[in-house]
Motif scaffolding. Structure first.
Motif, mmCIF file in Angstrom:
data_model
loop_
_atom_site.group_PDB
_atom_site.id
_atom_site.type_symbol
_atom_site.label_atom_id
_atom_site.label_comp_id
_atom_site.label_asym_id
_atom_site.label_seq_id
_atom_site.Cartn_x
_atom_site.Cartn_y
_atom_site.Cartn_z
ATOM 1 N N GLU A 237 0.814 -1.215 0.000
ATOM 2 C CA GLU A 237 0.000 0.000 0.000
ATOM 3 C C GLU A 237 0.852 1.272 0.000
ATOM 4 O OE1 GLU A 237 -0.761 -2.694 1.573
ATOM 5 O OE2 GLU A 237 -2.785 -3.135 0.822
ATOM 6 N N THR A 238 2.004 1.218 0.671
ATOM 7 C CA THR A 238 2.866 2.404 0.725
ATOM 8 C C THR A 238 3.472 2.699 -0.648
ATOM 9 O OG1 THR A 238 3.409 1.854 3.015
ATOM 10 C CG2 THR A 238 4.771 3.514 1.935
ATOM 11 N N HIS A 239 3.973 1.672 -1.319
ATOM 12 C CA HIS A 239 4.509 1.853 -2.675
ATOM 13 C C HIS A 239 3.422 2.363 -3.629
ATOM 14 C CE1 HIS A 239 8.522 0.211 -2.149
ATOM 15 N NE2 HIS A 239 8.019 -0.819 -1.474
ATOM 16 N N TYR A 240 2.234 1.781 -3.485
ATOM 17 C CA TYR A 240 1.117 2.143 -4.364
ATOM 18 C C TYR A 240 0.706 3.606 -4.153
ATOM 19 C CZ TYR A 240 -3.494 1.996 -6.570
ATOM 20 O OH TYR A 240 -4.580 2.247 -7.361
ATOM 21 N N THR A 241 0.594 4.015 -2.874
ATOM 22 C CA THR A 241 0.197 5.393 -2.570
ATOM 23 C C THR A 241 1.263 6.380 -3.023
ATOM 24 O OG1 THR A 241 -1.032 4.589 -0.641
ATOM 25 C CG2 THR A 241 -0.580 6.965 -0.744
ATOM 26 N N LEU A 242 2.531 6.034 -2.857
ATOM 27 C CA LEU A 242 3.616 6.890 -3.343
ATOM 28 C C LEU A 242 3.514 7.101 -4.854
ATOM 29 C CD1 LEU A 242 7.031 6.061 -1.597
ATOM 30 C CD2 LEU A 242 6.060 8.330 -2.016
ATOM 31 N N SER A 243 3.190 6.029 -5.556
ATOM 32 C CA SER A 243 3.010 6.126 -6.999
ATOM 33 C C SER A 243 1.891 7.107 -7.342
ATOM 34 C CB SER A 243 2.686 4.748 -7.590
ATOM 35 O OG SER A 243 2.397 4.853 -8.963
ATOM 36 N N GLU A 244 0.799 7.052 -6.595
ATOM 37 C CA GLU A 244 -0.337 7.954 -6.822
ATOM 38 C C GLU A 244 0.054 9.421 -6.595
ATOM 39 O OE1 GLU A 244 -4.290 6.983 -6.963
ATOM 40 O OE2 GLU A 244 -2.951 6.069 -8.411
ATOM 41 N N VAL A 245 0.791 9.670 -5.503
ATOM 42 C CA VAL A 245 1.192 11.039 -5.179
ATOM 43 C C VAL A 245 2.110 11.602 -6.265
ATOM 44 C CG1 VAL A 245 2.442 12.499 -3.548
ATOM 45 C CG2 VAL A 245 0.909 10.715 -2.692
ATOM 46 N N PHE A 246 3.098 10.805 -6.682
ATOM 47 C CA PHE A 246 4.020 11.273 -7.721
ATOM 48 C C PHE A 246 3.288 11.472 -9.054
ATOM 49 C CE2 PHE A 246 7.538 9.495 -5.030
ATOM 50 C CZ PHE A 246 8.233 10.699 -4.896
ATOM 51 N N PHE A 247 2.276 10.654 -9.306
ATOM 52 C CA PHE A 247 1.473 10.816 -10.523
ATOM 53 C C PHE A 247 0.798 12.190 -10.520
ATOM 54 C CE2 PHE A 247 -2.457 10.617 -12.944
ATOM 55 C CZ PHE A 247 -2.057 10.013 -14.130
ATOM 56 N N HIS A 248 0.196 12.555 -9.380
ATOM 57 C CA HIS A 248 -0.507 13.842 -9.303
ATOM 58 C C HIS A 248 0.451 15.019 -9.362
ATOM 59 C CE1 HIS A 248 -4.535 12.314 -8.844
ATOM 60 N NE2 HIS A 248 -4.155 11.496 -7.876
ATOM 61 N N LYS A 249 1.707 14.793 -9.020
ATOM 62 C CA LYS A 249 2.717 15.854 -9.151
ATOM 63 C C LYS A 249 3.286 15.930 -10.566
ATOM 64 C CE LYS A 249 5.941 16.567 -6.083
ATOM 65 N NZ LYS A 249 5.807 17.988 -5.659
ATOM 66 N N GLY A 250 2.847 14.984 -11.432
ATOM 67 C CA GLY A 250 3.341 14.976 -12.806
ATOM 68 C C GLY A 250 4.706 14.330 -12.953
ATOM 69 N N MET A 251 5.170 13.636 -11.907
ATOM 70 C CA MET A 251 6.486 12.973 -11.945
ATOM 71 C C MET A 251 6.271 11.508 -12.338
ATOM 72 S SD MET A 251 7.975 14.802 -8.478
ATOM 73 C CE MET A 251 9.614 14.059 -8.550
ATOM 74 N N TYR A 252 6.011 11.287 -13.619
ATOM 75 C CA TYR A 252 5.552 9.981 -14.089
ATOM 76 C C TYR A 252 6.619 8.886 -14.002
ATOM 77 C CZ TYR A 252 1.807 12.944 -15.876
ATOM 78 O OH TYR A 252 0.775 13.852 -15.982
ATOM 79 N N ASP A 253 7.876 9.233 -14.228
ATOM 80 C CA ASP A 253 8.955 8.232 -14.118
ATOM 81 C C ASP A 253 9.040 7.686 -12.703
ATOM 82 O OD1 ASP A 253 10.127 8.035 -16.738
ATOM 83 O OD2 ASP A 253 10.854 10.069 -16.490
ATOM 84 N N VAL A 254 9.043 8.584 -11.727
ATOM 85 C CA VAL A 254 9.144 8.168 -10.323
ATOM 86 C C VAL A 254 7.889 7.404 -9.916
ATOM 87 C CG1 VAL A 254 9.583 8.969 -7.963
ATOM 88 C CG2 VAL A 254 10.494 10.250 -9.901
ATOM 89 N N SER A 255 6.754 7.857 -10.424
ATOM 90 C CA SER A 255 5.495 7.164 -10.143
ATOM 91 C C SER A 255 5.539 5.728 -10.642
ATOM 92 C CB SER A 255 4.335 7.912 -10.807
ATOM 93 O OG SER A 255 3.118 7.241 -10.610
ATOM 94 N N LEU A 256 6.079 5.541 -11.857
ATOM 95 C CA LEU A 256 6.180 4.204 -12.442
ATOM 96 C C LEU A 256 7.117 3.314 -11.625
ATOM 97 C CD1 LEU A 256 5.415 2.278 -14.736
ATOM 98 C CD2 LEU A 256 7.325 3.222 -16.073
ATOM 99 N N ASN A 257 8.219 3.873 -11.156
ATOM 100 C CA ASN A 257 9.159 3.088 -10.346
ATOM 101 C C ASN A 257 8.492 2.560 -9.081
ATOM 102 O OD1 ASN A 257 11.225 3.521 -12.155
ATOM 103 N ND2 ASN A 257 12.068 5.285 -11.066
ATOM 104 N N ASN A 258 7.707 3.421 -8.428
ATOM 105 C CA ASN A 258 7.015 3.007 -7.208
ATOM 106 C C ASN A 258 5.903 2.006 -7.501
ATOM 107 O OD1 ASN A 258 7.859 4.616 -4.595
ATOM 108 N ND2 ASN A 258 8.055 6.020 -6.316
ATOM 109 N N LEU A 259 5.250 2.171 -8.646
ATOM 110 C CA LEU A 259 4.190 1.236 -9.013
ATOM 111 C C LEU A 259 4.775 -0.137 -9.338
ATOM 112 C CD1 LEU A 259 1.138 1.143 -9.298
ATOM 113 C CD2 LEU A 259 1.387 1.750 -11.688
ATOM 114 N N ASN A 260 5.932 -0.151 -9.988
ATOM 115 C CA ASN A 260 6.605 -1.426 -10.262
ATOM 116 C C ASN A 260 6.988 -2.141 -8.966
ATOM 117 O OD1 ASN A 260 6.470 -1.402 -13.058
ATOM 118 N ND2 ASN A 260 8.369 -0.227 -13.282
#
Length: 300
Positions: A237-260
């Motif tokens: 859940e922590t990795h998933y939520t981090l991905s969501e936060v970075f997505f909303h900040k427009g930081m898609y690369d970092v979001s993808l890393n956390n989602l992976n």
């Protein structure tokens, strides 16, 4: 990226325009003609947009176009093109550079501001609106080609945002041949001068402050979640939520890393897989997105 709710542009609401009576003859303008204008820098006048303006002049016989004079070379080029199109040279009138105060004063003489494309008017468009002159534009797909659209929307001038070159031409001709239409749009501009968010600096400031607070909330959330991962690195859940936060900040690369990282812990999590497909598309990795989508559909 911060998306402002009304318009991106901030303008000084305290600027006042001289209310004294103004004469067209003082600026070399004819009394009985419809006055199109464009005070953009000349480099924005592309061959494509200038060809449209020439068509407008041909289809509105009692009109002239008033353009900023920047240098002799651009004047010669614009006049030469006019000659080739068999239009009288006196239908193109050049305006010399003036102080901002004097420019706003003379702008009142124009009937319709013709926007350029793909690089729109920016401050020159808000100057026109401030002076009571409607702006005709058409909407592109880039920031520079959507500026005047944003300004028009803030003034209730949605009808003057064309969808393409043809509609832009048709609207210009329709307004140029109808004093009634011209006055209609001028009335909208003057009615909304004190209401438009374009000159409401207090509202703009509040909206910008809200955006900064939102960014701060995201940053605080990221710090908290990263500290949580230090305590429990394998928590999905922590990795998933981090991905969501970075997505909303427009930081898609970092979001993808956390989602992976989240999918490594739960490979079959359907929502996470769907989010990954969207992220890959955002990063223009269409082939990977298609492969992920088809493999996911096959698993179903």
């Amino acid at each position: 990226i911060i998306y402002m709710p009304d318009t991106y542009q901030v303008n000084d609401p305290t600027i006042k325009i001289d209310s004294h009576k103004i004469k067209k003859e003082n600026y070399g303008l004819p009394d009985n003609k419809f006055i199109f204008c464009s005070f953009n820098q000349n480099y924005k006048i592309t061959p494509s947009i200038y060809n449209i303006w020439i068509k407008i002049l041909k289809e509105t016989k009692d009109s002239i176009i008033w353009i900023l004079s920047e240098n002799n070379k651009s004047r010669e080029n614009l006049l030469d093109k006019l000659n080739l199109s068999q239009i009288d040279r006196d239908r193109l009138i050049f305006a010399e550079k003036l102080s901002h105060k004097d420019h706003l004063y003379r702008l009142k003489l124009a009937d319709l501001f013709l926007d350029t494309f793909p690089c729109n008017a920016h401050t020159t468009a808000s100057d026109a609106l401030r002076s009571g002159v409607p702006v005709l534009t058409y909407k592109g797909k880039t920031f520079a080609s959507r500026v005047a659209t944003s300004l028009n929307y803030s003034f209730g001038l949605n009808a003057l945002v064309a969808k393409d070159e043809k509609e832009y031409l048709d609207l210009a001709v329709e307004i140029g041949n109808s004093r009634e239409k011209s006055l209609h749009f001028k009335k909208i501009v003057n009615k909304n001068l004190d209401k438009s968010p374009l000159f409401d600096i207090k509202s703009f400031t509040k909206n910008l402050e809200k955006a900064y607070l939102k960014i701060n909330e995201f940053d605080e959330a990221i710090k908290y979640l990263i500290n949580s991962l230090k305590l429990k690195p394998d928590f999905f859940e922590t990795h998933y939520t981090l991905s969501e936060v970075f997505f909303h900040k427009g930081m898609y690369d970092v979001s993808l890393n956390n989602l992976n990282a989240a999918l490594n812990l739960k490979p079959n999590h359907l929502t996470a897989i769907t989010n990954k497909t969207e992220l890959l598309l955002k990063l223009n990795k269409k082939e990977e997105a298609c492969l992920l989508y088809t493999s996911d559909a096959a698993d179903e």
